[in-house]
Scaffold this motif. Sequence first.
Motif, PDB file in Angstrom:
ATOM      1  N   VAL A 203       0.856  -1.180   0.000  1.00 38.80           N
ATOM      2  CA  VAL A 203       0.000   0.000   0.000  1.00 38.80           C
ATOM      3  C   VAL A 203       0.894   1.233   0.000  1.00 38.80           C
ATOM      4  CG1 VAL A 203      -1.786   1.253   1.242  1.00 38.80           C
ATOM      5  CG2 VAL A 203      -1.764  -1.244   1.278  1.00 38.80           C
ATOM      6  N   LEU A 204       0.569   2.219  -0.819  1.00 36.25           N
ATOM      7  CA  LEU A 204       1.355   3.435  -0.862  1.00 36.25           C
ATOM      8  C   LEU A 204       1.287   4.155   0.487  1.00 36.25           C
ATOM      9  CD1 LEU A 204       0.451   4.867  -4.392  1.00 36.25           C
ATOM     10  CD2 LEU A 204       2.602   3.793  -3.681  1.00 36.25           C
ATOM     11  N   PRO A 205       2.421   4.566   1.018  1.00 40.60           N
ATOM     12  CA  PRO A 205       2.426   5.279   2.311  1.00 40.60           C
ATOM     13  C   PRO A 205       1.898   6.690   2.157  1.00 40.60           C
ATOM     14  CG  PRO A 205       4.627   5.228   1.373  1.00 40.60           C
ATOM     15  CD  PRO A 205       3.769   4.359   0.483  1.00 40.60           C
ATOM     16  N   ASP A 206       1.481   7.298   3.284  1.00 40.16           N
ATOM     17  CA  ASP A 206       1.021   8.677   3.228  1.00 40.16           C
ATOM     18  C   ASP A 206       2.214   9.632   3.141  1.00 40.16           C
ATOM     19  OD1 ASP A 206       2.094   8.959   5.796  1.00 40.16           O
ATOM     20  OD2 ASP A 206       0.187   8.478   6.752  1.00 40.16           O
ATOM     21  N   ARG A 207       1.910  10.926   3.047  1.00 42.29           N
ATOM     22  CA  ARG A 207       2.968  11.915   2.813  1.00 42.29           C
ATOM     23  C   ARG A 207       4.014  11.931   3.923  1.00 42.29           C
ATOM     24  NH1 ARG A 207       1.103  17.864   1.181  1.00 42.29           N
ATOM     25  NH2 ARG A 207       0.274  16.573  -0.521  1.00 42.29           N
ATOM     26  N   SER A 208       3.577  11.804   5.174  1.00 43.06           N
ATOM     27  CA  SER A 208       4.532  11.857   6.283  1.00 43.06           C
ATOM     28  C   SER A 208       5.500  10.685   6.232  1.00 43.06           C
ATOM     29  CB  SER A 208       3.786  11.874   7.619  1.00 43.06           C
ATOM     30  OG  SER A 208       3.046  10.675   7.797  1.00 43.06           O
ATOM     31  N   ALA A 321       8.271   5.882  12.166  1.00 43.78           N
ATOM     32  CA  ALA A 321       7.393   5.162  11.242  1.00 43.78           C
ATOM     33  C   ALA A 321       6.577   4.100  11.968  1.00 43.78           C
ATOM     34  CB  ALA A 321       8.216   4.518  10.135  1.00 43.78           C
ATOM     35  N   GLY A 322       7.191   3.457  12.949  1.00 45.85           N
ATOM     36  CA  GLY A 322       6.489   2.414  13.699  1.00 45.85           C
ATOM     37  C   GLY A 322       5.332   2.948  14.521  1.00 45.85           C
ATOM     38  N   ARG A 323       5.292   4.266  14.734  1.00 46.34           N
ATOM     39  CA  ARG A 323       4.200   4.899  15.483  1.00 46.34           C
ATOM     40  C   ARG A 323       3.144   5.502  14.557  1.00 46.34           C
ATOM     41  NH1 ARG A 323       8.791   6.852  18.226  1.00 46.34           N
ATOM     42  NH2 ARG A 323       8.511   8.927  17.311  1.00 46.34           N
ATOM     43  N   SER A 324       3.175   5.137  13.281  1.00 47.12           N
ATOM     44  CA  SER A 324       2.230   5.671  12.302  1.00 47.12           C
ATOM     45  C   SER A 324       0.788   5.403  12.721  1.00 47.12           C
ATOM     46  CB  SER A 324       2.485   5.050  10.930  1.00 47.12           C
ATOM     47  OG  SER A 324       1.472   5.408  10.012  1.00 47.12           O
ATOM     48  N   ALA A 335       7.202   0.205   4.080  1.00 50.85           N
ATOM     49  CA  ALA A 335       7.198   1.329   3.140  1.00 50.85           C
ATOM     50  C   ALA A 335       8.416   2.229   3.339  1.00 50.85           C
ATOM     51  CB  ALA A 335       5.914   2.132   3.306  1.00 50.85           C
ATOM     52  N   VAL A 336       8.644   2.664   4.581  1.00 49.18           N
ATOM     53  CA  VAL A 336       9.726   3.609   4.862  1.00 49.18           C
ATOM     54  C   VAL A 336      11.095   2.969   4.676  1.00 49.18           C
ATOM     55  CG1 VAL A 336      10.814   4.999   6.663  1.00 49.18           C
ATOM     56  CG2 VAL A 336       8.338   5.028   6.394  1.00 49.18           C
TER      57      VAL A 336
END
Length: 383
Positions: A203-208, A321-324, A335-336
């Motif tokens: 899934v494409l990640p969000d902007r952050s 990233a793990g706290r997304s 993703a990151v």
Amino acid sequence: MSEQDVTRTYPRHFLRAAVGGVFFLPGLIFASWASRIATIQQTLHLSDAGLGAILFCIPVGLILSLPVAGWLISHIGSRRLVVLGLIAYAIALIGLGAAPNVPILIACMIFYGFASNSVNIAVNTQAVAAEKLYEKPIMASFHGLWSLAGFVGAGLGTLMIGKRIVPLHHFIYVAIAVVFGLLIARKYLFDDKGPSEQGPAFVLPDRSLIKLGIIAFCSLICEGAMFDWSVIYFKKVVSAQGAWMGAGYTAFMCTMAMGRFVADSFSHRFGLKRTLQVSGLLTATGLIVSVIFPYIATAMLGFLLVGFGVSSVVPMVYSAAGRSKTMSPGMALAAVSTIGFVGFLVGPPVIGFIAGAFNLRVSFVLIAVMGLCVTGISSKVKL
């Protein structure tokens, strides 16, 4: 099993030790390969540009792993992926040592890239689970163990070269040690296997998350350059002889490991944004010093600064990233870390291409720009 269930089964420090172990093992694999790149280059009669082209096969394997790693994280869990990935990584290492010609080496490098990315995602997912059991950041300390393994692997590589042990036998010894360590650590890892999640594998990640990935990408280009080209830089640019050829790599590994063991405390005190800004400046400064003053003492000083600079960037980015709030920890890290790891793998071959067209000093100047990008992007991201 939830994080709370882990503490009921055994103390949380068991999980922390096990996760630390599975960070150490892939670090040992990577450093073992990095320590013998020059030997393999000489054995197969590869030029700098040729080596750069060959190294570009590793990112190909990474790209191929993208949908598979994301699917595996969501269906079998990170613990099982750690086990499968590390075994595959060890096998790939042996393949690199056994490759008798360039075509087979290319195939082994693709498999190596595939396995390395899978392991990277899995162990960082485990680290996020362990960090949730503590009241302060501990992510960087795990990456410190990866760096410590790199130092150990570099020392072991130097010993193997001194004893005239061929890369294949060297890599077999390392693979046996990795499998043995994995058998010990596996029991205490966090079992996050749950009901299979439906939906697309990637899934494409969000902007952050994309911005975090770009920060990791820039820093990992610098880190990858140090791993694959530091010895060659000292040999060809600094004109170091004998054991001094590995002095820059050793200096870099020492400060990178040290920096990761203090990064959690620094970040806790000064904040994530300030940590990333300082890290980027240190990286760029170290690279520029080593380019302007290509002498053993000054180049070592520069590499020491680069080690401190890159040490905290990836752990801090992965922890964030793990706290997304928009994706599960495993998928966010997939993703990151994938965006970042492309930099780690693409950087070395790009340096080879630039060195072939110009020289290594020009390559290192361009890599220094990546350090400045870490500072610039971090200044504009909400962290």
